[in-house]
Design an enzyme around this catalytic site. Structure first.
Site, PDB file in Angstrom:
ATOM      1  CG  PHE A 167      -0.112   0.216   2.512  1.00 50.80           C
ATOM      2  CD1 PHE A 167       0.117   1.473   3.027  1.00 50.80           C
ATOM      3  CD2 PHE A 167       0.423  -0.884   3.158  1.00 50.80           C
ATOM      4  CE1 PHE A 167       0.843   1.643   4.180  1.00 50.80           C
ATOM      5  CE2 PHE A 167       1.151  -0.726   4.315  1.00 50.80           C
ATOM      6  CZ  PHE A 167       1.362   0.538   4.823  1.00 50.80           C
TER       7      PHE A 167
ATOM      8  CG  ASP B 177      -4.093  -9.289   8.353  1.00 48.30           C
ATOM      9  OD1 ASP B 177      -3.820 -10.512   8.378  1.00 48.30           O
ATOM     10  OD2 ASP B 177      -3.326  -8.433   7.890  1.00 48.30           O
TER      11      ASP B 177
END
Length: 682
Positions: free
Chosen positions: A371, A486
């Protein structure tokens, strides 16, 4: 009883060097005392006049600064001599009166942070107190315990729902607890007409506080007023409570406490008076030290005269100035759209973030992933440490959806969840600003990626309970259900006190209570993916519990969920633990680095609970509320049937997805799960 008051030198000496030194040292600090420690007055302070602890200090100008501009630290200031509130052992607590002039400064007006408290306590040792939430006087274990013998008046500028706070700007009367027995929004009642006027505690203005206790009717009165208003006849708060049942027979210490927070605040005390069986002496406002200046300096008359001439000069230089301004604006240009106004989340300027990270230099880089990059920074306006995620984006519609989701998650407030402080946007980039976590991510300590970075068992068990508490908040206690998707050691961050906080909500999803999640994109990390997620792609609280179970084994065993042996074959942690359990050797799976120094019962509990959370069938896994009951010893762990867990477990785990899965919005890819060592938002 006559007062002993400091006097300045005679007029005939006012031009001498001696007088100049005398005025410099004592002109800002005038203290009057009465023998017997039953009445005193401070009009400003000197370093020796108080006993200071933690981040508290006295400024050169004579202000008592309780927070010193630091973060996550405790600050205490005590009157140096303990006072006897009873005339004799076993007697009643005598009447007393307190008058305080104080001010709370905050750097960002639209962000709230914790305030300060006046207290009476039997000790000066608050080493076990928490810096935040409990006013640096209490902690989770002794909050509400009658053996504390603490009386407190809180001046709170943060609404904490766990402590039943009424709003972000209130005053409370507290007995042995951070939960107020009685509280009110900050303000005062006018003597003429009786109208209630609101006051903002953290408005960077000086204000007055009076606390009065009457021995006869055990009445506690708390009164607030602006600096230029005399004491109102009607108190803001009034309660009947016999402090004889609270304060112990021993001598008591009186003083102030504060807790420095990630949102930088400064709590100043300008003047303080106290009287036992006497009124608190009146504080002369003209003798108090000055508060720091806020805003630009007032224009002088000379500037008014010179301004027309300067204007003409500026016009001649306009061409050069326009060029410089355009270049500067292009350097710090941002993107702002109408739909951002509905969010309410604090927006940082790109200029502030640029200077905070020293231009996003690589030496401030904390981590890097698909990202973008994460940088450590220090906000120049308030000296607060932050972590900044810098992400690229191209799709306008996709970015609106993504920012909407992130801002919703940014409203999460829990001590075990990393706080999103705000964001910033500019062309092609999105910046998310988080609280900086100085001790980094948990995986560095479990897998010894840093020299001597080892967690003992007590710290590990505390981390486990902290993350379980945070997940319970996400699944059941917030206004929406949050599925993290996550959970793993690299996404657990440790603050300055080694408390665990769940970070990296880049893959998280929200939905309303009582509805089913609609997401069908399989995301996560290999080794943590629940079997049903691999089949359907549909995340739920059950899939978070599965990942939490693998996290439990990782913490207890000090091993990653999947690793390769010397032959290059994959070895699964859950298979290894199951094999030892079937052979009656479960305790041998505990991390060897601990060298046997751990609580065996807790280790068994963590390992078995991890296996229970890893059950192949979602309905057989516990909810996080049950997990907390097991960890707190409120409910025994159910018997685990080895055959049921063992059958097909290896096959299910080995099919645990690709090496990593990334979150995809239309034309946006944000993979948050490959960074380790990230502080802030991890």
């Amino acid at each position: 009883m006559p007062l002993i008051q400091l006097q300045l030198a005679s007029p005939t000496m006012k031009h001498t060097s001696f007088l100049q030194q005398f005025v410099f040292l004592f002109g800002l600090i005038v203290t009057t005392l009465v023998s017997g420690d039953d009445q005193f007055l401070f009009s400003g302070f000197s370093q020796p006049s108080l006993t200071l602890d933690g981040c508290a200090m006295v400024t050169d100008g004579g202000l008592l600064d309780l927070s010193n501009g630091t973060t996550v630290l405790k600050g205490h200031a005590f009157y140096p001599t303990p006072l006897h509130f009873r005339k004799s052992p076993g007697g009643k607590v005598q009447s007393f009166a307190v008058h305080v002039v104080f001010s709370i400064f905050i750097s960002y007006a639209d962000l709230s942070a914790d305030g300060m408290a006046f207290f009476i306590a039997p000790t000066k040792n608050f080493s076990d107190a928490r810096a935040a939430k409990y006013f640096a006087l209490l902690n989770e274990k002794n909050n509400g315990d009658t053996s504390n013998h603490i009386f407190m008046i809180e001046l709170d500028t943060y609404r904490n729902s766990e402590l039943q706070d009424i709003d972000e700007n209130h005053i409370g009367i507290n007995i042995n607890s951070a939960v107020s027995m009685q509280s009110s929004a900050s303000g005062f009642y006018e003597d003429k007409g009786g109208a209630f006027k609101n006051m903002t505690l953290n408005g960077n203005q000086a204000m007055q506080l009076w606390v009065d206790y009457n021995e006869g009717d055990t009445q506690i009165n708390v009164t607030l007023a602006p600096i230029n208003v005399g004491k109102p006849s009607r108190p803001l708060l009034s309660a009947t409570y016999d402090l004889t049942t609270v304060l112990s027979d021993s001598a008591q210490y009186i003083g102030f406490s504060s807790m420095a927070t990630p949102i930088n605040t400064r709590q100043y005390v300008m003047g303080w008076s106290f009287g036992m069986n006497k009124p608190a002496l009146s504080i002369d406002i003209s003798k108090l030290p000055k508060l720091p200046r806020v805003g630009p300096k007032a224009q002088s008359k000379l500037l008014v005269i010179v301004l027309p001439i300067a204007t003409a000069t500026l016009i001649l230089s306009m061409g050069t100035l326009v060029t410089l301004v355009v270049r500067r604006r292009l350097k710090y240009a941002e993107v702002r759209e109408d739909w951002e106004g509905e969010f309410g989340l604090h927006r940082f300027s790109y200029k502030d973030l640029f200077h905070a990270t020293r231009g996003f230099k690589n030496k401030h880089l904390l981590g890097e992933g698909g990202f973008g990059k994460v940088y450590k920074g220090v906000l120049p306006s308030c000296n607060v440490e932050i972590a900044v995620k810098r992400m690229s984006h191209e799709s306008r519609q996709g970015m609106k959806e993504f920012v909407t989701e992130v801002v919703s998650i940014g409203r999460l407030r829990h001590r075990n969840v990393v706080q999103l402080l705000g964001y910033c946007r500019r062309k092609g980039e999105l910046f998310l600003v988080y609280t900086y976590m100085p001790n980094g991510s948990l995986d560095k300590y479990l897998h010894c990626e840093e020299q001597n970075a080892i967690l003992n068992w007590v710290q590990r068990f505390r981390v486990i309970k902290g993350i379980a508490t945070g997940l319970l908040y996400l699944h059941e206690k917030w206004e929406k259900i949050v599925i993290h998707r996550d959970i793993k050691a690299s996404n657990i961050l440790l603050d300055g006190e080694m408390n665990a906080r769940l970070g990296d909500f880049g893959l998280a999803r929200l939905y309303d209570h009582g509805t089913d999640p609609q997401t069908t994109h399989m995301v996560g990390t290999k080794g943590y993916l629940a079997p049903e997620l691999l089949r359907t792609g549909k995340a739920s609280p059950h899939t978070d519990v599965f990942a939490f179970g693998m996290f439990l084994l990782e913490v207890a065993c000090g091993q990653k969920p999947v690793k390769r042996n010397a032959e290059g074959n994959e070895v699964f942690l859950v298979e290894w633990v199951l094999e030892h359990w079937n052979n009656g050797l479960l305790i041998e799976t505990v991390d060897a680095i601990l060298q046997g120094d751990y609580n065996i019962d807790e280790a068994y509990l963590v390992l078995k609970l991890g296996l229970l959370c890893l059950h192949p069938f979602p309905s057989s896994r516990p909810r996080m509320r049950q997990v907390m009951q097991y960890l707190d010893g409120e409910m025994p762990l159910p018997e685990l049937r080895k055959t049921e867990l063992s059958v097909n477990m290896a096959a299910l785990v080995k099919s645990n997805g690709p090496n990593s899965v990334t979150l995809s919005y239309p034309q946006i890819t944000s993979s948050f799960c490959t960074i380790s060592g990230l502080s802030g938002g991890r």
